[in-house]
Motif scaffolding. Structure first.
Motif, PDB file in Angstrom:
ATOM      1  N   THR A  86       0.837  -1.209   0.000  1.00 12.22           N
ATOM      2  CA  THR A  86       0.000   0.000   0.000  1.00 12.22           C
ATOM      3  C   THR A  86       0.867   1.253   0.000  1.00 12.22           C
ATOM      4  OG1 THR A  86      -1.731  -1.192   1.185  1.00 12.22           O
ATOM      5  CG2 THR A  86      -1.817   1.224   1.236  1.00 12.22           C
ATOM      6  N   ARG A  87       1.915   1.234   0.833  1.00 11.30           N
ATOM      7  CA  ARG A  87       2.792   2.412   0.894  1.00 11.30           C
ATOM      8  C   ARG A  87       3.560   2.596  -0.422  1.00 11.30           C
ATOM      9  NH1 ARG A  87       3.582   0.183   6.115  1.00 11.30           N
ATOM     10  NH2 ARG A  87       5.503  -0.840   5.408  1.00 11.30           N
ATOM     11  N   VAL A  88       3.976   1.485  -1.031  1.00 11.39           N
ATOM     12  CA  VAL A  88       4.700   1.587  -2.297  1.00 11.39           C
ATOM     13  C   VAL A  88       3.799   2.172  -3.379  1.00 11.39           C
ATOM     14  CG1 VAL A  88       5.824   0.264  -4.135  1.00 11.39           C
ATOM     15  CG2 VAL A  88       6.332  -0.246  -1.754  1.00 11.39           C
ATOM     16  N   GLN A  89       2.542   1.688  -3.473  1.00 12.02           N
ATOM     17  CA  GLN A  89       1.616   2.204  -4.475  1.00 12.02           C
ATOM     18  C   GLN A  89       1.282   3.679  -4.224  1.00 12.02           C
ATOM     19  OE1 GLN A  89       0.328   1.034  -7.309  1.00 12.02           O
ATOM     20  NE2 GLN A  89       1.641  -0.790  -7.111  1.00 12.02           N
ATOM     21  N   LEU A  90       1.195   4.039  -2.946  1.00 14.47           N
ATOM     22  CA  LEU A  90       0.945   5.451  -2.624  1.00 14.47           C
ATOM     23  C   LEU A  90       2.097   6.332  -3.089  1.00 14.47           C
ATOM     24  CD1 LEU A  90      -0.793   7.636  -1.276  1.00 14.47           C
ATOM     25  CD2 LEU A  90       0.300   7.039   0.905  1.00 14.47           C
ATOM     26  N   ALA A  91       3.312   5.819  -2.905  1.00 11.93           N
ATOM     27  CA  ALA A  91       4.477   6.583  -3.347  1.00 11.93           C
ATOM     28  C   ALA A  91       4.477   6.751  -4.852  1.00 11.93           C
ATOM     29  CB  ALA A  91       5.756   5.866  -2.885  1.00 11.93           C
TER      30      ALA A  91
END
Length: 958
Positions: free
Chosen positions: A239-244
């Motif tokens: 989730t954090r990677v996709q948000l980035a």
């Protein structure tokens, strides 16, 4: 423990005492030498001295506490006689001197050993003292080590607790670092936007360049973070990677990179797994395996490590596919959620829709791409090793693992896994060809070493009790194990009923792995098919057994009640006893386990082997025809061996009309031509090659009967017990094949089903037909038919009076039948003789006896009407007595004899018609019938005419 209480100290004390005793004994021996010299000077008679020692009373040898003085005083008589006392005293002195002399002689013989033994004792004492010192030091060191070990253990526990706390702290720090990274990313993007506004300033331009470099570094770190999700998917991390990537507005780029990472993850994973096993099991210090291509690396896998490597390979690939599956689930869940409120314009909204559509299509197309890559890697592994010499269990595991992998592919992307099916089919055909050839050789070895003894199994035995046939219960159950599903190019997509069950991805989404090798429960595989002994008897059964034995020597006249029991004329004491007697009479069975199947160890092995073949066929349906073809060869070879061992006898086979049906003979010829490798000098050595499937057929040498099996002893009815076990085991095997027919039919391809139908109709169904030729050999030798012909030749048939007494040959023949019945009963005590077998034996014997009677009547040169009447009297007497020995009705070939006897009374025209209609009689018998009738009611002209008719009938046969 104190020093005095130490075991070593106690041993030292004992040795000290022993040393003192040896020294005293040595001194004693030195003192005794003078006495020894004196005794040597005195003349000694060894025999007299031995007599003196033998005269010593036994009580003197009783024990050490014996008081000899008290004993002698108690023996004194009330009135003492000085002379007797002196004589007795002299006797005791002689006995004492003899004992002393023998003792000293023995002591002298062993005196030389004392110094040597004393030296050994001294040496042992020194060694034990040294051992005591070593033990004391060892105990002291062990005490110190114990204290040190306890401290070290407590230290390890403390370090482990500290490590656990630090691991939790590290996880928290990584979370904080991630938050800081996102904050830094947001700040960096804002700074870049601001810098682009004021980029006309030289200082801002330099700052903008540095910010761009920072963003590139961030993208590289994000790419590394994205690659980690390919093996171990974590929702929060992804989730954090996709948000980035969303902040960077590079969602499509992230998806392209993600698929590239999945492809690379598949390659790296399989390479590392295979490389690890190659270096571990087949590693060579001089070989650089890491520089090899994956396909070449797979060829270095050893046979022992093949199955565990394949299992680990599929486990690793499962983790990659599971990560991809969970990635798709994450995006689907994101689509279901409400889009967050945004102040972006229409252009941003349109761009977001494009990104969403691109991601969805990319993920859907990636399913097939990922699975194709998995198939290529597994295919290279499968074809990299020759599995033709694998153990059966290992190969079944390979099929099971690939079957499960194909199911994973079907659930993953709906693929039929053509690449995997093609590669596993190629390996299966290659393996099964070699495996079957080896099993046929083993079967030949089993048959050649088989003594055809009964294998005791329980009366309720059936093949479903064998663990090789556990699939039979599973195949009829709606909840079939996924690894046992039949796979073929015609398989359909999971039905709606199957979809109700949790898929593999749902079942193993959180933990576990579908490729874990679970060991089956041992209790389920435990077989309980063998009886504790050959039969299970009860009291009533034993009574019948004894009754049967007691009747064996009773004359026929005293057995009338027994015959009446069968007709019901005489009441019985017990209905159950009548049932048992009836069964004993008809089935020659003397035990409660009479319904237990008759089979041998070889039969059981063949059944197990068939189960293994069908297991392989169930897992991989494309080779179903090859498997069933090999299964048919197992049955063919067993049938051919039983016939060769017990039924092939040219001397008796040719004399038995209709013993081998045309269907059975065709089957035996087919087996011999297609399966049997005949000797170059033997009959049928030239094999016929025909049909497109001939290349698959492996020739096997014809089996030879074990020398331990004796078929020439008349007292055992020429190996009847072994013949019964062999023949009935074949019949039982045929019954099991009939039971499996429906299952095999569902497995067989539609185009090949005629082969299966032909196998059952022309081979399996002929098993029971082997009873006739096999038991014919016994029947042909059981009775002395040649003696009957000699006795009949001595009978005068041209008599002029009607006789009321039958001839002696009838009694002799009946006596032969009684002896046959007795020996048949003896055989049944060891092996159950089923009713069909006893019927065949009786039918053969009676048929041969009747044909012998016709042959004897056909040898008669002169015969009157009274002689023909005597023949009828003899035959009726024979039938009457014979019906008391057997329950068979009607008597075989009864009409054959009666018709021949009555033909004597036929007129010329009737005789001619009789000759044309009755081809069952030989030309010699028909000609003799015409010659005997000459002069009574047939003249010479008619005789010539009838003989010419006989010759016309015989001419086509020449």
């Amino acid at each position: 423990m104190t020093e005095s209480g130490c075991p070593s100290n106690r041993v030292l004390c004992s040795l000290t005492d022993l040393t003192d005793a040896v020294i005293c004994l040595s001194h004693l021996s030195l003192v005794s030498q003078e006495e020894m010299r004196e005794m040597r000077e005195q003349p000694i008679d060894p025999q007299a001295e031995q007599e003196i020692i033998n005269s010593i009373q036994e009580v003197y040898y009783s024990n050490d506490s014996f008081d000899m003085v008290q004993h002698e005083l108690e023996k004194l008589p009330p009135e003492l006689n000085l002379q007797e006392l002196e004589e007795y005293r002299d006797k005791l002195k002689r006995q004492q001197a003899a004992v002393k002399r023998v003792t000293l002689v023995t002591q002298c013989e062993w005196i030389s050993c004392f110094p040597q033994e004393l030296e050994r004792v001294t040496s042992l004492q020194t060694n034990l003292q040294l051992a005591a010192v070593i033990c004391t030091n060892a105990r002291r060191q062990l005490s110190i080590s114990k204290e040190d070990f306890t401290e070290a253990s407590l230290g390890l526990l403390a370090n482990q607790r500290r490590r656990h706390l630090l691991t939790g702290l590290l996880k928290s720090l990584r979370t904080i670092k991630t938050l800081v990274t996102f904050v830094s990313l947001s700040l960096c993007l804002e700074c870049q936007k601001a810098a682009s506004t004021f980029k006309h300033y030289s200082c801002i331009s330099e700052l903008n360049s540095k910010l761009q470099d920072t963003l590139e570094q961030i993208e590289e770190q994000l790419d590394v973070a994205l690659s980690k999700t390919c093996k171990h998917f974590d929702v929060s991390h992804y989730t954090r990677v996709q948000l980035a990537y969303t902040l960077l507005e590079k969602t499509q780029t992230a998806m392209d990179q993600l698929h590239m990472h999945f492809t690379q993850a598949i390659h790296n994973t399989v390479f590392q797994v295979v490389l690890g096993y190659v270096e571990l099991c087949a590693g060579n210090a001089d070989t650089k395996f890491q520089k090899m291509q994956y396909k070449d690396l797979c060829t270095h896998i050893t046979q022992d490590s093949y199955v565990p490597c394949l299992s680990d390979l599929c486990k690793a690939l499962w983790e990659v596919m599971l990560s991809y599956h969970r990635t798709m689930q994450w995006h689907e869940e994101q689509d279901k959620e409400e889009p967050p409120p945004t102040t972006a314009g229409a252009a941003d909204t349109e761009e977001a829709v494009v990104d969403h559509s691109y991601v969805k299509k990319k993920l859907e197309h990636g399913l097939t791409r990922i699975w194709q890559e998995v198939q290529l890697k597994v295919k290279a592994y499968l074809l990299g090793t020759d599995m033709s010499n694998f153990k059966y269990d290992d190969f079944i595991v390979v099929l099971d693992v690939i079957s499960r992998l194909m199911q994973v592919g079907e659930e993953f992307c709906g693929s039929k896994s053509e690449l995997l099916q093609e590669s596993i089919k190629r390996q299966s055909v290659n393996y099964f060809k070699n495996y079957h050839r080896t099993r046929l050789e083993e079967l030949r070895m089993f048959l050649e070493n088989e003594t055809w003894e009964l294998c005791p199994v329980k009366s309720n035995f059936n093949i479903a009790q064998l663990h090789e046939f556990k699939f039979m219960g599973q195949s009829r159950s709606p909840s079939v194990s996924p690894s046992r599903q039949v796979l073929s190019s015609q398989d359909q997509v999971l039905s709606s009923k199957d979809q109700e069950v949790l898929s593999l991805f749902q079942h193993f989404s959180q933990e576990g792995n579908p490729f874990e090798r679970h060991i089956d429960n041992k209790d389920e595989e435990t077989e309980d098919v063998l009886a504790s002994n050959g039969y299970e008897s009860d009291e009533l059964e034993k009574c019948v057994y004894q009754d049967y034995d007691s009747d064996s020597d009773v004359p026929d006249e005293l057995k009338q009640d027994y015959v009446d029991e069968q007709t019901g004329d005489v009441p019985l004491k017990s209905a159950s006893r009548e049932t048992l007697r009836s069964r004993k009479k008809s089935d020659y069975s003397l035990n409660k386990g009479s319904n237990a199947p008759i089979l041998t160890n070889t039969t059981l092995n063949v059944i197990r082997l068939v189960g293994k073949y069908i297991q392989m066929m169930n897992i991989l349906k494309p080779i179903a025809f090859d498997v069933i073809h090999c299964v048919s060869q197992l049955f063919d070879y067993y049938l051919y061996a039983v016939y060769t061992f017990f039924g092939r006898n040219d001397m008796y086979e040719s004399s038995g009309p209709g013993l081998i049906s045309s269907r059975l003979r065709t089957t035996l010829n087919r087996i011999q031509e297609s399966l049997i490798q005949m000797d170059s000098l033997g009959e049928g050595s030239s094999t016929v090659h025909g049909g497109p499937g001939e290349d698959r057929k492996e020739k096997v040498p014809s089996p030879h009967l074990s020398q331990l099996v004796v078929l020439t002893a008349s007292e055992t009815l020429y190996g009847l017990a072994q013949r019964v076990v062999a023949t009935e085991s074949l019949v039982f095997l045929a019954e099991q094949f009939e039971f499996l027919q429906s299952h095999l039919d569902t497995m067989m391809p539609a185009a090949k089903k005629p082969f299966l139908q032909q196998f059952y109709s022309q081979t399996v169904s002929t098993a029971s037909e082997l009873r006739k030729p096999i038991y014919w050999v016994v029947a042909a030798k059981a009775l002395d038919y040649e003696q009957m012909l000699l006795l009949m030749a001595g009978v005068k048939w041209d008599i002029r009076e009607i006789m009321s007494q039958h001839n002696v040959y009838v009694d002799v023949l009946l006596k032969e039948f009684e002896e046959f019945n007795k020996r048949l009963g003896d055989v049944s005590r060891h092996v159950r003789v089923p009713l069909p077998v006893s019927n065949v034996l009786w039918e053969h014997c009676i048929r041969l006896a009747n044909r012998t009677l016709v042959e004897g009547y056909g040898n008669v040169k002169k015969c009157s009407n009274e002689g023909r009447a005597l023949m009828q009297l003899d035959f009726q007497q024979f039938l009457m007595k014979l019906e008391k020995l057997t329950d068979m009705r009607p008597i075989p070939d009864k009409d054959f004899v009666e018709t021949y006897i009555k033909a004597y009374y036929l007129t010329e025209n009737d005789m001619e018609q009789f000759i044309k209609n009755h081809r069952e009689y030989s030309m010699k018998q028909l000609a003799n019938l015409v010659n005997v009738c000459l002069g009574s009611h047939i003249n010479k002209k008619a005789r010539q005419k009838l003989l010419a008719a006989i010759d016309d009938i015989d001419r086509p046969k020449r």
